[in-house]
Structures are given as C-alpha cells and as structure tokens.
Design a protein around this motif. Structure first.
Motif, mmCIF file in Angstrom:
data_model
loop_
_atom_site.group_PDB
_atom_site.id
_atom_site.type_symbol
_atom_site.label_atom_id
_atom_site.label_comp_id
_atom_site.label_asym_id
_atom_site.label_seq_id
_atom_site.Cartn_x
_atom_site.Cartn_y
_atom_site.Cartn_z
ATOM 1 N N ALA A 267 -9.920 5.496 -8.448
ATOM 2 C CA ALA A 267 -10.366 4.485 -7.487
ATOM 3 C C ALA A 267 -9.464 3.261 -7.546
ATOM 4 C CB ALA A 267 -11.813 4.105 -7.771
ATOM 5 N N ALA A 268 -9.000 2.911 -8.748
ATOM 6 C CA ALA A 268 -8.108 1.762 -8.887
ATOM 7 C C ALA A 268 -6.776 2.032 -8.191
ATOM 8 C CB ALA A 268 -7.885 1.451 -10.365
ATOM 9 N N VAL A 269 -6.268 3.263 -8.283
ATOM 10 C CA VAL A 269 -5.017 3.607 -7.612
ATOM 11 C C VAL A 269 -5.191 3.511 -6.101
ATOM 12 C CG1 VAL A 269 -3.366 5.473 -7.179
ATOM 13 C CG2 VAL A 269 -4.203 5.055 -9.495
ATOM 14 N N ILE A 270 -6.287 4.014 -5.580
ATOM 15 C CA ILE A 270 -6.531 3.959 -4.129
ATOM 16 C C ILE A 270 -6.626 2.517 -3.654
ATOM 17 C CG2 ILE A 270 -8.190 4.564 -2.316
ATOM 18 C CD1 ILE A 270 -8.872 7.084 -3.947
ATOM 19 N N LYS A 271 -7.334 1.691 -4.432
ATOM 20 C CA LYS A 271 -7.480 0.278 -4.076
ATOM 21 C C LYS A 271 -6.127 -0.430 -4.087
ATOM 22 C CE LYS A 271 -9.931 -3.911 -5.437
ATOM 23 N NZ LYS A 271 -10.862 -4.531 -6.429
ATOM 24 N N PHE A 272 -5.295 -0.099 -5.099
ATOM 25 C CA PHE A 272 -3.966 -0.710 -5.190
ATOM 26 C C PHE A 272 -3.116 -0.363 -3.966
ATOM 27 C CE2 PHE A 272 0.502 -0.453 -6.370
ATOM 28 C CZ PHE A 272 0.730 -1.731 -6.885
ATOM 29 N N ASN A 273 -3.144 0.870 -3.559
ATOM 30 C CA ASN A 273 -2.343 1.293 -2.402
ATOM 31 C C ASN A 273 -2.847 0.644 -1.105
ATOM 32 O OD1 ASN A 273 -0.579 2.913 -3.846
ATOM 33 N ND2 ASN A 273 -1.879 4.744 -3.672
ATOM 34 N N LYS A 274 -4.160 0.469 -0.994
ATOM 35 C CA LYS A 274 -4.686 -0.192 0.206
ATOM 36 C C LYS A 274 -4.329 -1.676 0.209
ATOM 37 C CE LYS A 274 -8.601 2.844 1.278
ATOM 38 N NZ LYS A 274 -10.079 2.916 1.427
ATOM 39 N N ASN A 279 4.095 -1.915 -0.358
ATOM 40 C CA ASN A 279 4.651 -1.651 -1.684
ATOM 41 C C ASN A 279 3.698 -0.762 -2.470
ATOM 42 O OD1 ASN A 279 6.513 -1.831 -3.805
ATOM 43 N ND2 ASN A 279 5.552 -3.643 -4.682
ATOM 44 N N ARG A 280 3.426 0.378 -1.889
ATOM 45 C CA ARG A 280 2.510 1.321 -2.534
ATOM 46 C C ARG A 280 3.114 1.799 -3.850
ATOM 47 N NH1 ARG A 280 -1.102 3.489 1.453
ATOM 48 N NH2 ARG A 280 -1.198 5.492 0.348
ATOM 49 N N LEU A 281 2.291 2.438 -4.652
ATOM 50 C CA LEU A 281 2.708 2.858 -5.991
ATOM 51 C C LEU A 281 3.989 3.679 -5.904
ATOM 52 C CD1 LEU A 281 1.703 2.671 -8.950
ATOM 53 C CD2 LEU A 281 0.633 4.903 -8.596
ATOM 54 N N ASN A 282 5.038 3.171 -6.665
ATOM 55 C CA ASN A 282 6.340 3.846 -6.623
ATOM 56 C C ASN A 282 7.022 3.740 -7.975
ATOM 57 O OD1 ASN A 282 8.181 1.342 -6.528
ATOM 58 N ND2 ASN A 282 6.756 0.992 -4.818
ATOM 59 N N SER A 283 8.237 4.287 -8.062
ATOM 60 C CA SER A 283 8.949 4.368 -9.342
ATOM 61 C C SER A 283 9.331 3.004 -9.900
ATOM 62 C CB SER A 283 10.211 5.234 -9.180
ATOM 63 O OG SER A 283 11.057 4.688 -8.171
ATOM 64 N N THR A 284 9.524 1.981 -9.048
ATOM 65 C CA THR A 284 9.934 0.665 -9.545
ATOM 66 C C THR A 284 8.832 0.001 -10.353
ATOM 67 O OG1 THR A 284 9.228 -0.385 -7.477
ATOM 68 C CG2 THR A 284 11.515 0.361 -7.621
ATOM 69 N N HIS A 285 7.570 0.389 -10.104
ATOM 70 C CA HIS A 285 6.469 -0.189 -10.867
ATOM 71 C C HIS A 285 6.492 0.258 -12.328
ATOM 72 C CE1 HIS A 285 4.544 -0.516 -6.708
ATOM 73 N NE2 HIS A 285 4.568 -1.781 -7.166
ATOM 74 N N PHE A 286 7.266 1.281 -12.625
ATOM 75 C CA PHE A 286 7.333 1.785 -13.991
ATOM 76 C C PHE A 286 8.683 1.486 -14.623
ATOM 77 C CE2 PHE A 286 4.158 4.205 -11.774
ATOM 78 C CZ PHE A 286 3.110 4.328 -12.693
ATOM 79 N N GLY A 287 9.435 0.593 -14.010
ATOM 80 C CA GLY A 287 10.684 0.113 -14.603
ATOM 81 C C GLY A 287 11.871 1.010 -14.375
#
Length: 353
Positions: A267-274, A279-287
């Motif tokens: 649910a947290a991932v869905i909320k973050f993407n909304k 800037n939806r969840l992508n590789s840059t968020h993990f450095g």
C-alpha cells in the motif's frame, strides 16, 4: 362268318391279298372287301358286322326295314387302290401315284425332322448341363464365401458395437477426469497462491554483483515511507528468469513475516507512485547511477496465475480495457473509471470479455 369258301361279290378275291379284310352280306351271303366297298373296317364283334347287307340286297329291302347304321357302298364306285403302309414294299402290280409319293416323303421328312429336333434338344440340354456344372460349383463357392463374409461381418459388427460402448464409457470417464483435473488444478493453484500470501516480488531492480538483498528491501521501505525491520523479512532472494534470453534483471522475491506486513508495504508503494506521478519508483531511488528505469512492486503470483495475468494484459490491450490489477492473488480488469470490474478466473473468462 360261314366256314365254306367265300363267294365274292366284288372282285372274286383272286387278285386280292388273302389277308385283306372283308365282310359278308347278311342277305345274299356274298363276301365283299372293305377296300372294294370304300368303307372303314368293321370289327367282327360289332352288331353292324352281323346284320350288314350289300347294296343289292339293301335295294330290295323296303325302306321301312332298313337300318340307318348299315354302311352302304355305291356299287358303281370303282375299287380304290389301298395305300401301302409306310416303309413297306410296294404291292406287285400296284404303282404309287404322285400324291402317295408326296405323302410318303412328307411323313419321312416329318419323322426325320422330329428326330433331328429331338437330337438337337438332347445335345443342347447335355451341353447346357455340361457348361452349367462349373457355374453351379462357382456359385456354390461364392455362396459359401458370402456366408463366411456375412459371419465375419457380424463378428466385426459385434466387436464394433462393443468398442463403441467402450469408447463412449471412456469419453464419459475422460470428461469426468477432465473436470476433476480442472478442479484439482484450481485447488492446487489456490493452495500454491496461498503459500505466497506473505510474498512480494520486485521487478526490474538492477543487478549488482556485490548487492545485499536485505539492504535493498530496507531501502525500499525507507523510499516509500514504510519501515521494514530485519525481523519482518523472513527470506529474500533473486529468482531465475522465465525466459533466459531476456535482458531484464532477475526479480527479487521477498518473504515477509505476515500478510499484514506485506499489504502495508504494498500500500505504501502504491501511495508513493500516486503521490509522485512524474517520479514513480525507479532505479535512481536506490542509488543506481545508470539509466533511469522503472521498478515494479507486485504480489508474488503462482506460475498459473502469472501466465493468466500475462494473457489478461494482452487481452485487455486488444479489447481496450484500461485497468488490469492484482489483489490477494486474484486478477481484475476494468474498461474505464465508470465501468465495473471483472474478475478473471481462468482463460475461459477472457474469451467472453
């Protein structure tokens, strides 16, 4: 007939045949040949033979006393030559006329023709019988063969009937088994999916030779704002690719302590993407400094549900359905915001979309 010498009233009997038949007049007692009288022979036992009278005596008898049955001969009628019997020598002093010769020839031809016809008929019958014997034997053999064929046909028909019943039973049994296998597959798939109730799958996460999967999971919780402790993570690892030739990174499967923790993180991932549509969840968020690539967090589906989910996405794109999602291991689709959702149970459900 008197026993004394005959007194002839016709031809004196000298030139006639001694065996020639004659009759005695009951009046004058004279003898007359039947041939000279030109009348048919009369048997000695006949009443007419005993009371017969010659024409002379008959003319002297009153008409009232005459018998109508008495043969009468015209005395003026000349003696007619007696025709010799067939194939008998001609009597001496008697010459055959043309009519006699014609009659004799006709009779000879008739007898010869009859004999010839009889011989021809006999020959034809014998020939037909001789030629019919092989045909009769062949017909007998054919009838015997047909009887054998009919018997064999009846046996084959009986076997075919038995096989048809067996096939029908097998088809019914196969239908029942198909239904049972389908039901067992659904149950197995449900059990298999329930065994993944605590799991999440991270897709398209770039791979690093020295990576730490636990650190990646903790970092995921930090990015989406859902704290994940080490006690919450039961197990995590990368899994093999379905298609080895694909250039996508191997997916990471996370087994969490409970379905509640899994649902909270999802649910947290869905909320973050909304909240971050640009800037939806992508590789840059993990450095990762490489090219920016999206990362997907989804429920860990069983192989059957994963194949059904792929088919559903393809069908939804073909039919113009806007939304496809997964909740609790079940797959749903929706045409648009106003339309109701459709639960995809199996491939048959896709055919009626």
């Amino acid at each position: 007939m008197p026993l004394v010498s005959n007194i002839w009233g016709c031809c004196s009997g000298e030139s006639s045949n001694k065996d020639e038949k004659f009759i005695n007049c009951n009046g004058c007692k004279r003898s007359y040949h039947f041939l000279c009288l030109s009348i048919d022979e009369i048997g000695k036992d006949s009443r007419i033979f005993r009371i017969w009278k010659c024409p002379g005596c008959l003319n002297q008898t009153p008409k009232s006393l005459r018998s109508d049955s008495t043969p009468v001969c015209n005395s003026s009628t000349p003696r007619v030559s007696k025709r010799p019997a067939l194939n008998s020598p001609s009597p001496i002093g008697m010459s055959a006329t043309k009519e006699d010769m014609r009659s004799i020839i006709q009779e000879v031809i008739k007898e010869e023709f009859s004999a010839m016809i009889e011989r021809i008929n006999t020959s034809m019958i014998n020939t037909i019988i001789e030629h019919m014997e092989p045909i009769k034997r062949e017909i007998s053999d054919i009838v015997h063969s047909i009887d054998l064929i009919n018997k064999r046909f009846e046996e084959i028909e009986c076997e075919q009937s038995t096989l048809n019943r067996i096939v029908k039973d097998v088809q019914e049994e196969n239908t029942i088994l198909r239904s049972t296998v389908s039901d067992l597959n659904q149950r197995f798939n449900l059990i298999e999916q329930q065994s993944r109730a605590n799991n999440l799958e991270i897709q398209c996460m770039p791979e690093n030779k020295h990576e730490n999967i636990y650190t990646i999971v903790k970092q995921l919780g930090e990015v989406v704002g859902c704290e994940v402790n080490e006690t919450d993570i039961v197990h995590c690892s990368r899994i093999a690719k379905i298609k080895s030739a694909s250039d996508r990174p191997r997916s990471i499967v996370i087994q969490l302590a409970s379905p509640r923790i899994r649902d909270r993180l999802l649910a947290a991932v869905i909320k973050f993407n909304k909240s971050n549509p640009q800037n939806r969840l992508n590789s840059t968020h993990f450095g990762f400094k490489t090219k920016k690539s999206p990362i997907y967090i989804v429920e860990h589906l069983s192989p059957s549900n994963k194949a059904l989910h792929a088919a559903t996405r393809h069908k939804a794109k073909e039919k113009g359905y806007k939304y496809v999602w997964v909740r609790g291991g079940r797959i749903f689709v929706r045409k648009n915001e106003e339309a109701g959702y459709v639960f995809i149970r199996n491939l048959d459900t896709l055919e009626i979309l």
